[in-house]
Write a protein that holds these residues in place. Structure first.
Motif, short mmCIF file in Angstrom:
data_model
loop_
_atom_site.label_atom_id
_atom_site.label_comp_id
_atom_site.label_asym_id
_atom_site.label_seq_id
_atom_site.Cartn_x
_atom_site.Cartn_y
_atom_site.Cartn_z
N ILE A 116 -4.50 4.65 7.77
CA ILE A 116 -4.23 3.24 7.42
C ILE A 116 -4.43 2.38 8.81
O ILE A 116 -3.42 2.60 9.62
CB ILE A 116 -2.84 2.91 6.92
CG1 ILE A 116 -2.70 3.91 5.67
CG2 ILE A 116 -3.09 1.69 6.47
CD1 ILE A 116 -1.39 4.00 5.25
N GLU A 131 -7.91 -1.77 7.05
CA GLU A 131 -9.01 -0.66 6.61
C GLU A 131 -8.32 0.71 6.27
O GLU A 131 -7.23 0.90 7.07
CB GLU A 131 -10.01 -0.64 7.72
CG GLU A 131 -10.99 0.06 7.35
CD GLU A 131 -12.23 0.15 8.56
OE1 GLU A 131 -13.03 0.77 8.37
OE2 GLU A 131 -11.86 -0.43 9.65
N LEU A 132 -8.78 1.50 5.59
CA LEU A 132 -8.66 2.80 5.30
C LEU A 132 -9.54 3.75 5.71
O LEU A 132 -10.88 3.26 5.41
CB LEU A 132 -7.97 3.06 3.76
CG LEU A 132 -7.04 2.11 3.28
CD1 LEU A 132 -6.72 2.26 1.57
CD2 LEU A 132 -5.77 2.37 3.95
N VAL A 177 -3.26 8.56 1.19
CA VAL A 177 -2.93 7.01 0.57
C VAL A 177 -2.85 7.02 -0.87
O VAL A 177 -3.90 7.88 -1.45
CB VAL A 177 -4.02 6.05 1.20
CG1 VAL A 177 -3.97 4.43 0.07
CG2 VAL A 177 -3.83 5.75 2.51
N PHE A 205 1.92 5.26 0.08
CA PHE A 205 1.32 6.46 0.92
C PHE A 205 2.19 7.56 0.74
O PHE A 205 3.36 7.45 0.74
CB PHE A 205 0.73 6.17 2.12
CG PHE A 205 1.78 5.56 3.20
CD1 PHE A 205 2.62 6.38 4.03
CD2 PHE A 205 2.11 4.12 3.32
CE1 PHE A 205 3.45 6.12 4.84
CE2 PHE A 205 2.97 3.72 3.95
CZ PHE A 205 3.68 4.73 4.78
N VAL A 208 -2.66 -4.42 6.00
CA VAL A 208 -3.69 -3.45 6.07
C VAL A 208 -4.82 -3.93 6.34
O VAL A 208 -5.38 -4.92 5.72
CB VAL A 208 -3.41 -2.61 4.91
CG1 VAL A 208 -4.83 -1.44 4.69
CG2 VAL A 208 -2.35 -1.96 4.66
N LEU A 240 0.90 -1.18 -0.02
CA LEU A 240 -0.07 -0.06 0.07
C LEU A 240 0.87 1.11 0.03
O LEU A 240 1.68 1.35 0.96
CB LEU A 240 -0.83 0.07 1.26
CG LEU A 240 -1.82 1.43 1.22
CD1 LEU A 240 -3.06 1.21 0.33
CD2 LEU A 240 -2.61 1.46 2.59
N LEU A 251 -3.86 -0.87 10.76
CA LEU A 251 -3.02 -1.93 10.28
C LEU A 251 -3.26 -3.09 11.38
O LEU A 251 -3.43 -2.81 12.73
CB LEU A 251 -1.59 -1.46 10.76
CG LEU A 251 -1.05 -0.55 9.50
CD1 LEU A 251 0.17 0.52 10.03
CD2 LEU A 251 -0.81 -1.04 8.18
N ASP A 255 -5.21 10.65 5.75
CA ASP A 255 -5.90 9.19 5.94
C ASP A 255 -5.30 8.52 6.93
O ASP A 255 -4.27 8.95 7.43
CB ASP A 255 -5.50 8.46 4.71
CG ASP A 255 -6.33 8.73 3.28
OD1 ASP A 255 -7.41 9.26 3.53
OD2 ASP A 255 -5.66 9.07 2.11
#
Length: 166
Positions: free
Chosen positions: A90, A35-36, A106, A19, A33, A17, A92, A88
């Protein structure tokens, strides 16, 4: 809330991912990851610090929020105090906990084969930066690849002491 494809990478390829932080592009193992989210969409509580932006709840999970913008560049503390709509988080799943990592934004998911990843020039094993996996290059882009478990296990005091000694 962002959604990400869960398709597996072709054999031999790794997914990161990507960023943005302070004008540089980084990558973390996409498998970490969960969710964002946008910073403003998270229900936050508890006190804020310089790097730990308090505690948040996402889908019933309570987690610390670490502001990587401040951790990687302490001069951005004023800017980090008021995140913009592009900020954003992230979320984790680390080996020891769930945590939120605040970043400038992101970018996307990048697939790379091992031959697209090279050591970071000038970085030695003794430099104390074992959390940097390498420099990934694809389609004219360069990503600094980070082992997020190793990075989040570093104690801030030991990093500050090492910088003063240098």
């Amino acid at each position: 809330m962002h959604t990400m494809s869960t398709q597996s990478a072709p054999i031999g390829k790794m997914e990161f991912l990507s960023f943005q932080l302070g004008g540089m592009e980084y990558g973390v193992d996409f498998r970490k990851v969960k969710e964002l989210r946008t910073f403003k969409s998270l229900e936050r509580f508890a006190s804020e610090g310089a790097i730990v932006k308090g505690v948040a709840v996402s889908r019933g999970v309570i987690m610390p929020l670490v502001d990587m913008r401040v951790a990687f560049n302490e001069r951005v503390a004023e800017r980090a105090a008021s995140p913009d709509p592009m900020t954003d988080v992230i979320i984790l799943q680390l080996s020891t906990c769930v945590m939120g990592m605040v970043v400038d934004g992101v970018t996307d998911v990048v697939r790379m084969s091992p031959d697209q990843i090279s050591p970071i020039p000038g970085l030695t094993r003794d430099s104390g930066c074992d959390y940097l996996m390498g420099l990934g290059e694809t389609d004219g882009r360069r990503l600094i690849l980070v082992d997020i478990d190793k990075l989040m296990s570093i104690r801030r005091e030991s990093v500050a002491g090492a910088q003063k000694a240098a």
